[in-house]
Design an enzyme around this catalytic site. Structure first.
Site, PDB file in Angstrom:
ATOM      1  N   CYS A 192       0.836  -1.202   0.000  1.00 25.70           N
ATOM      2  CA  CYS A 192       0.000   0.000   0.000  1.00 25.70           C
ATOM      3  C   CYS A 192       0.875   1.258   0.000  1.00 25.70           C
ATOM      4  O   CYS A 192       1.507   1.553  -1.001  1.00 25.70           O
ATOM      5  CB  CYS A 192      -0.956  -0.046   1.186  1.00 25.70           C
ATOM      6  SG  CYS A 192      -2.246   1.190   1.108  1.00 25.70           S
ATOM      7  N   HIS A 206      -3.408  -5.683   1.283  1.00 26.50           N
ATOM      8  CA  HIS A 206      -2.664  -5.844   2.535  1.00 26.50           C
ATOM      9  C   HIS A 206      -2.569  -7.302   2.978  1.00 26.50           C
ATOM     10  O   HIS A 206      -3.401  -7.762   3.757  1.00 26.50           O
ATOM     11  CB  HIS A 206      -3.356  -5.043   3.640  1.00 26.50           C
ATOM     12  CG  HIS A 206      -3.185  -3.575   3.516  1.00 26.50           C
ATOM     13  ND1 HIS A 206      -2.244  -2.869   4.224  1.00 26.50           N
ATOM     14  CD2 HIS A 206      -3.843  -2.669   2.759  1.00 26.50           C
ATOM     15  CE1 HIS A 206      -2.327  -1.576   3.915  1.00 26.50           C
ATOM     16  NE2 HIS A 206      -3.294  -1.431   3.029  1.00 26.50           N
ATOM     17  N   GLU A 247      -0.689  -8.564   5.140  1.00 30.58           N
ATOM     18  CA  GLU A 247      -0.460  -8.681   6.591  1.00 30.58           C
ATOM     19  C   GLU A 247      -1.763  -8.659   7.385  1.00 30.58           C
ATOM     20  O   GLU A 247      -1.770  -8.983   8.566  1.00 30.58           O
ATOM     21  CB  GLU A 247       0.499  -7.576   7.061  1.00 30.58           C
ATOM     22  CG  GLU A 247      -0.105  -6.208   7.306  1.00 30.58           C
ATOM     23  CD  GLU A 247      -0.410  -5.412   6.037  1.00 30.58           C
ATOM     24  OE1 GLU A 247      -0.430  -6.018   4.939  1.00 30.58           O
ATOM     25  OE2 GLU A 247      -0.659  -4.200   6.133  1.00 30.58           O
TER      26      GLU A 247
END
Lengths: 90, 226
Positions: free
Chosen positions: B87, B196, B198
């Site tokens: 991002c 994302h 994560e």
């Protein structure tokens, strides 16, 4: 002290949705006959000392490396007091 | 022995702790790196996390790209250090010219936050070897400036060289050209993407799947086997 103005615009081939949103609002506000709007950024740099060739060259480098991202944007550099454009970016 | 993976915190980073957690869950050791510190603490790889570093002032990633830590990241990435930009991290990588193209505001002018379906196009980078090419995954996406743009020549080159790593499926959430969600550099050590991973490493949160975990197991395997 002199003012140098750096104008930054998205490259012409890149879609500018913000400019389009502005353009679409114009008829509602009673403005007719404007077929396209593109939105950019203007930087006003107050320069200490003379705006000579060396100073302009430094500002050109600054614009090229930082104020504009030349992958997606074009820029122009001009001295505001002088009417003529001192330098235009390639 | 395990691998040490650095996560840079810039002023305005939001997902640095989630990235550290994902690294830990994958079995590697997260190492906090600070934007003002050139020292990469001899990490084996670096993650540039999501967020709004420097408030996205000027352009997303434009100011972070000149931070002291990035001097070292740029130098070492060119020498082969694996770097993942998520991002805002992806935006920083394009601003740093470690990845081609640029990032602009979403074409619909709204912030977007959704579970995004992606196709893995390249499973050979340092960060994607635990996926299969063609695999479809769901990863959260949340951004304002997610529109990937590049000139036609660059886009054709990226496609021809297999450097489009992820593509948006079913729905293009931001107007990215050719539905590109993530790309890699020529060497395959630097990867950037808008979604994302994560946030998709534990079944309890996010998409309810762990489709993001292979990013972190991929790099761990690569580093441990190196």
């Amino acid at each position: 002290m002199a003012r140098v103005v750096v104008d930054v615009m998205l490259k012409p081939e890149i879609l500018d949705p913000q400019g389009q949103a502005v353009q679409r609002a114009l008829p509602r506000l009673g403005f007719q006959g404007i077929s396209d709007v593109r939105q950019g950024k203007r930087f006003e740099l107050e320069v200490d000392g003379p705006v000579d060739e060396a100073a302009l060259a430094r500002i050109h480098d600054l614009a090229e490396s930082f104020l504009a991202n030349t992958v997606i944007e074009d820029f122009t550099v001009k001295v505001e007091e002088a009417a003529e454009v001192a330098e235009a970016a390639k | 022995m395990t691998a040490r993976i650095g996560v840079v915190t810039f002023p305005g980073s939001l997902d640095d702790h989630d990235a550290q957690r994902a690294i830990r869950l994958a079995g590697a050791e997260p190492v906090a790196l600070w934007h003002k510190d050139k020292d990469l603490k001899q990490v084996d790889a670096v993650v540039l996390p999501g967020g709004f570093s420097y408030g996205d002032y000027l352009r997303a990633g434009a100011i972070s790209r000149f931070s002291p830590v990035m001097e070292s990241v740029i130098e070492q990435a060119k020498a082969g250090l694996p770097v993942l930009g998520i991002c805002n991290g992806f935006q920083i990588l394009t601003e740093a010219h470690l990845l081609p193209g640029g990032m602009l505001g979403n074409d619909h002018l709204h912030f977007i936050c959704r579970d995004q379906k992606l196709r893995v196009e390249n499973a050979e980078t340092s960060w994607t070897s635990d996926y299969r090419a063609g695999q479809e995954i769901h990863i959260p996406l949340k951004n304002m400036d997610g529109r990937f743009v590049a000139d036609e020549y660059t886009l054709d080159k990226l496609e021809a060289e297999g450097r489009v790593v992820f593509r948006y499926l079913d729905f293009n959430p931001n107007g990215s050209l050719r539905d590109i969600a993530g790309i890699t550099n020529e060497a395959g050590n630097v990867v950037g993407l808008m979604p994302h991973p994560e946030h998709a490493v534990e079944p309890l949160v996010g998409t309810g799947r762990t489709d993001g975990l292979p990013f972190f197991t991929s790099i761990l395997k690569k580093l441990v086997n190196a």
